[in-house]
Each structure stands twice: as structure tokens, then as C-alpha cells.
Design an enzyme around this catalytic site. Sequence first.
Site: not given
Ligand code: ACM
Length: 246
Positions: A22, A93, A126
Site C-alpha cells: 500500500e 479503499k 490493507c
Molecule cells: C491499514 O489499513 N493501512 C492498516
Amino acid sequence: MNLETVSMALGDAAADLIVLPELPFTGYSFRDRNELLSLSDDPKSSSIVEKLAELCAECGFKIVTGFAERAGEKCYNSALLVGPNGVESRYRKLHLFDREKDLFDPGDLHLEVIEAGEMRIGMMICFDWVFPEVTRTLALRGADIICHPANLVLSYCQRTMLSRCTENLLFAVTANRIGEEDRTGTALAFTGRSQVVAPGGDILISSGINEQELAVAVIDPSIARNKMMTSRNHILLDRRPDFYDR
Ligand code: ACM
């Protein structure tokens, strides 16, 4: 600097698909939204995407990478699937983690599965690991492989992904960051242990906690198309969604 590291590491990689962590080109601990905006980029005019596309053309693979995506006044914590001609698919995201809520706009695109050669790829980022709906939706849409760029700071994800790969009978590649970052006065330690997990939860690769590594797993993505857990149990068709409402 990371772009140079990535270019050097990938120059002779024998692989069809590369997954990076990420936000690998900006870092993660932004001081504030203004700093994030100054570091983010529109993928259409990004020199980083251009370089990654060149690598894809030279080396014959595709790359999934985290990316701080600028879109007008908005900024998303995104994952891009890059091929020789540039961005082929994009995921923003959906589940922002902790301070990300002050920095990024929440994702506004539906989860999608894209064909890349023999593979059907889905992307998540993530903290999405904690929402089983994400992997399930991608499984229902036909994903063979979940590409999962990460900057994990909690300790639960790697083991949870074994369940995600079991309940959905698909592969997952979690590419996680190592080391620490302290740009805001609050140091974050990333948990490393990138992994490739097979349908059924077998760990094909587990990287170190603190070593930068390029690891290659050989897989047959079509294995993920067999959703029979027993001769009479298809894990997607046996669902009872009529009974899953509140
Ligand atoms: C995250 O979602 N970077 C912990």
C-alpha cells in the site's frame, strides 16, 4: 526512491503478476491532508505509473500497486492494476483505517474483477481484510486471486487471510510493508510477513518481518474456480442469502 528500488528489484523478475504494498511511493504517515495532496498524483499523468508501465512492457508482467490517487479535489488510497499500456483497473479503499479517515476520501467505486491473461484478479487494500464482505464479493464476481497491498500495523491480518482463502477458495497475495515510519511524532511499526495463501489456507510463501524481499510463488489460478468443498457443497451456491439479513 522506492521507484528506483522497485525498478531494480523487478528488472529480472520471472513472474506474470507483481504485487507491491500500500502507498509504496509516498509513505503512509502523512502530516496532514495538505501533505498528502502534495504527494498524490492523477494516475493518467503520473511519471510513476509511466515507469511501472514501461517495466511491464519490458518484463511481460502486470503490477498491482498501492497509489495515492488524486482526482480533482479528492484523494483516494487506491490500488492500481498496471499493464504495458498503463492503468487497467483501479480500486479505491472502501474501509479507511484510523487516521486515514482524516486524510483520504472513502472509496466510491464498486469492487471489480479483471481478467489478466489466465488470471482473474480482484484488489483490496490493507484494512479491508477485516470486512469479509470484500473477499466474498470478489469471490462472487469470479476472482481467482486477491491482490492485497498493505501497510499493516495490527497483528491479526496474516492469519485471518487463511480463513478468507478457505471460505472463498481463492488465492490471496498480501504484500506488506516492513520497518517503521515516524513523520508525525507517532511512530508506526509495520508487520512485514508478506504472504501468498492458496485456496484452503495453505501458506505458499511467508516473508520475513523486516527483510525487503521479492518472493515468487508458482500457482495455477484455475484451481480457484473449483468451489466444491465436498462433492455436495459448493461454497458459493450453498449460501442462504435470504437468511442473512438483519
Ligand atoms: C491499514 O489499513 N493501512 C492498516
